[in-house]
Design a protein around this motif. Structure first.
Motif, PDB file in Angstrom:
ATOM      1  N   SER A 183       0.835  -1.204   0.000  1.00  0.00           N
ATOM      2  CA  SER A 183       0.000   0.000   0.000  1.00  0.00           C
ATOM      3  C   SER A 183       0.869   1.252   0.000  1.00  0.00           C
ATOM      4  CB  SER A 183      -0.924   0.023   1.218  1.00  0.00           C
ATOM      5  OG  SER A 183      -1.811  -1.067   1.175  1.00  0.00           O
ATOM      6  N   ALA A 184       1.985   1.180   0.727  1.00  0.00           N
ATOM      7  CA  ALA A 184       2.904   2.315   0.786  1.00  0.00           C
ATOM      8  C   ALA A 184       3.465   2.603  -0.605  1.00  0.00           C
ATOM      9  CB  ALA A 184       4.036   2.029   1.764  1.00  0.00           C
ATOM     10  N   ALA A 185       3.814   1.526  -1.314  1.00  0.00           N
ATOM     11  CA  ALA A 185       4.365   1.678  -2.655  1.00  0.00           C
ATOM     12  C   ALA A 185       3.314   2.265  -3.603  1.00  0.00           C
ATOM     13  CB  ALA A 185       4.849   0.335  -3.170  1.00  0.00           C
ATOM     14  N   ILE A 186       2.066   1.824  -3.433  1.00  0.00           N
ATOM     15  CA  ILE A 186       0.992   2.350  -4.289  1.00  0.00           C
ATOM     16  C   ILE A 186       0.825   3.842  -4.056  1.00  0.00           C
ATOM     17  CG2 ILE A 186      -1.511   2.310  -4.684  1.00  0.00           C
ATOM     18  CD1 ILE A 186      -1.472  -0.687  -4.143  1.00  0.00           C
ATOM     19  N   GLN A 187       0.839   4.229  -2.770  1.00  0.00           N
ATOM     20  CA  GLN A 187       0.678   5.651  -2.469  1.00  0.00           C
ATOM     21  C   GLN A 187       1.788   6.477  -3.111  1.00  0.00           C
ATOM     22  OE1 GLN A 187       0.191   6.798   1.645  1.00  0.00           O
ATOM     23  NE2 GLN A 187       1.142   8.764   1.261  1.00  0.00           N
ATOM     24  N   ARG A 188       3.009   6.006  -2.984  1.00  0.00           N
ATOM     25  CA  ARG A 188       4.137   6.760  -3.530  1.00  0.00           C
ATOM     26  C   ARG A 188       3.978   6.903  -5.041  1.00  0.00           C
ATOM     27  NH1 ARG A 188       9.465   5.343  -5.112  1.00  0.00           N
ATOM     28  NH2 ARG A 188      10.830   7.157  -5.010  1.00  0.00           N
ATOM     29  N   GLU A 189       3.569   5.805  -5.682  1.00  0.00           N
ATOM     30  CA  GLU A 189       3.435   5.817  -7.137  1.00  0.00           C
ATOM     31  C   GLU A 189       2.336   6.776  -7.607  1.00  0.00           C
ATOM     32  OE1 GLU A 189       5.482   3.912  -8.992  1.00  0.00           O
ATOM     33  OE2 GLU A 189       4.627   4.463 -10.947  1.00  0.00           O
ATOM     34  N   VAL A 190       1.132   6.678  -7.021  1.00  0.00           N
ATOM     35  CA  VAL A 190       0.024   7.465  -7.563  1.00  0.00           C
ATOM     36  C   VAL A 190      -0.005   8.902  -7.052  1.00  0.00           C
ATOM     37  CG1 VAL A 190      -1.460   5.465  -7.995  1.00  0.00           C
ATOM     38  CG2 VAL A 190      -1.674   6.702  -5.848  1.00  0.00           C
ATOM     39  N   VAL A 191       0.588   9.156  -5.876  1.00  0.00           N
ATOM     40  CA  VAL A 191       0.574  10.527  -5.361  1.00  0.00           C
ATOM     41  C   VAL A 191       1.839  11.279  -5.738  1.00  0.00           C
ATOM     42  CG1 VAL A 191       0.437  11.980  -3.299  1.00  0.00           C
ATOM     43  CG2 VAL A 191      -0.944   9.922  -3.450  1.00  0.00           C
ATOM     44  N   ARG A 192       2.987  10.723  -5.380  1.00  0.00           N
ATOM     45  CA  ARG A 192       4.250  11.448  -5.581  1.00  0.00           C
ATOM     46  C   ARG A 192       4.717  11.401  -7.025  1.00  0.00           C
ATOM     47  NH1 ARG A 192       8.250  13.631  -3.157  1.00  0.00           N
ATOM     48  NH2 ARG A 192       9.799  12.701  -4.526  1.00  0.00           N
ATOM     49  N   ILE A 193       4.735  10.189  -7.585  1.00  0.00           N
ATOM     50  CA  ILE A 193       5.363  10.053  -8.898  1.00  0.00           C
ATOM     51  C   ILE A 193       4.410  10.411 -10.030  1.00  0.00           C
ATOM     52  CG2 ILE A 193       6.499   8.429 -10.463  1.00  0.00           C
ATOM     53  CD1 ILE A 193       7.667   7.092  -7.967  1.00  0.00           C
ATOM     54  N   ARG A 194       3.217   9.820 -10.049  1.00  0.00           N
ATOM     55  CA  ARG A 194       2.305  10.077 -11.167  1.00  0.00           C
ATOM     56  C   ARG A 194       1.339  11.235 -10.920  1.00  0.00           C
ATOM     57  NH1 ARG A 194       2.282   5.486 -14.928  1.00  0.00           N
ATOM     58  NH2 ARG A 194       3.782   3.997 -14.113  1.00  0.00           N
ATOM     59  N   GLN A 195       1.199  11.630  -9.641  1.00  0.00           N
ATOM     60  CA  GLN A 195       0.328  12.746  -9.256  1.00  0.00           C
ATOM     61  C   GLN A 195      -1.092  12.608  -9.784  1.00  0.00           C
ATOM     62  OE1 GLN A 195       2.858  16.003 -10.472  1.00  0.00           O
ATOM     63  NE2 GLN A 195       3.999  15.887  -8.557  1.00  0.00           N
ATOM     64  N   TRP A 196      -1.626  11.395  -9.661  1.00  0.00           N
ATOM     65  CA  TRP A 196      -3.012  11.143 -10.058  1.00  0.00           C
ATOM     66  C   TRP A 196      -3.982  11.574  -8.964  1.00  0.00           C
ATOM     67  CZ3 TRP A 196      -2.221   5.453 -12.107  1.00  0.00           C
ATOM     68  CH2 TRP A 196      -1.654   5.515 -13.397  1.00  0.00           C
TER      69      TRP A 196
END
Lengths: 181, 161
Positions: A32-45
């Motif tokens: 879940s932590a990895a998902i958050q980083r991906e969609v919030v920080r990296i992809r900014q969805w």
């Protein structure tokens, strides 16, 4: 909850790509932590506020948290097809890899494997920690919220509150406290 | 094998599964069960995947598929309905209130998660160093998380040789 401008520009293929990578490379609770980083920080969805609520919902619902979270995100970004695509890409790779390892009947006590695993576990702590720091940052101007967070933390760590007891005690308290933001 | 459905969900599922599969149904023995837990921890994805391994042992590939579907599908349906309801009530005051209230509690649970996982995973200066380094890289760079995990594993291989 603020709408992000990118809401309508996320395709199913992008969702699948984002979740497949995470599913193949994250362990246990750090997924879940990895998902958050991906969609919030990296992809900014999504915004930090949106993901916090979604992670709360995924936590409360039955089943593994990370595919649940993936489904909520997919649903929010691309409706029902997005939900299905996200759920499958977040859950199937891990299942397949687990089965392959099982079929090979790999011994988890092998030295090389266990050493690598210790490193990966430490990395999970790092991912979880970066997540928690990011979320805390969103509340840095709200001392009351931070007090409530610390109280929740202590209840779980020191008093060993279960998930349901924690929610029963602190959620109503939190809703009351935040009625006048 | 359909009784796998009765497992339900949640994080405390492993002891329940042990009671059902080992003590009640005698599908596998206790040693095998521990081996599966270790394997599922090692492989990516949730610990829930031990169900697939048990299904595979009992009834081959079809067993694995049935066991995983039985464990994932009900939870997925419930989550889907919750998600739909959540979107349907967008803008309603109680939804905003619940969302606001959920935030601090969820955050407290996250920090508790850091403590819980940290207790098991950090056992010296090397693992602490890896955790701190990954925290910093995850916060300040956009490095792919697969690379972070693989890198941490590689460092550990060298350090713990």
């Amino acid at each position: 909850v603020t709408e992000t401008p990118s809401t309508r520009t996320v395709s199913i293929a992008q969702i699948v790509r984002a979740f497949l990578w995470i599913a193949m490379s994250s362990f246990g609770s750090s997924q879940s932590a990895a998902i958050q980083r991906e969609v919030v920080r990296i992809r900014q969805w999504l915004t930090v506020e949106e993901i916090t609520t979604m992670r709360g919902l995924a936590l409360i619902a039955p089943g593994a948290n990370s595919p649940n979270l993936a489904m909520l995100i997919g649903q929010r970004l691309a409706g029902t097809p997005g939900a299905i695509a996200a759920y499958l890409s977040a859950s199937v790779p891990g299942l397949v890899i687990t089965l392959i390892l099982g079929a090979l009947s790999l011994d988890p006590h092998l030295h090389g494997v266990s050493a690598g695993l210790r490193g990966a576990a430490a990395a999970s702590v790092g991912l979880l920690c970066s997540n928690a720091i990011e979320l805390t940052g969103a509340y840095r101007t709200k001392p009351l919220v931070l007090c409530l967070t610390v109280a929740t933390l202590l209840a779980v760590v020191v008093l060993h509150f279960s998930l349901w007891l924690t929610l029963t005690v602190f959620l109503p308290l939190s809703i009351l406290l935040r009625r006048h933001p | 094998l359909l009784s796998v459905v009765s497992f339900g969900g949640g994080a405390a599922i492993v002891p329940q599964m042990h009671a059902d599969v080992v003590e009640r149904m005698h599908w596998i023995d206790s040693a095998q069960f521990s081996h599966f837990v270790a394997l599922a921890t090692l492989a990516p994805g949730p610990l829930l995947n031990i169900a697939a391994l048990i299904g595979y042992t009992v009834a081959g590939i079809p067993g694995a598929i049935v066991a995983s579907a039985a464990l994932y599908a009900p939870a997925a349906c419930i989550m889907y309905v919750i998600g739909r309801l959540w979107q349907r009530f967008a803008g309603h005051p109680w939804r905003e209130r619940l969302a606001l209230g959920l935030g601090p509690v969820v955050l407290g649970l996250f920090w508790a998660g850091v403590v819980a996982v940290g207790k098991g995973a950090i056992d010296g200066s090397a693992t602490l160093g890896i955790a701190v380094a990954v925290t910093a890289l995850a916060l300040f760079t956009k490095v792919n998380q697969a690379l972070l995990v693989a890198g941490a594993g590689a460092v550990a291989l060298v350090v713990f040789r």
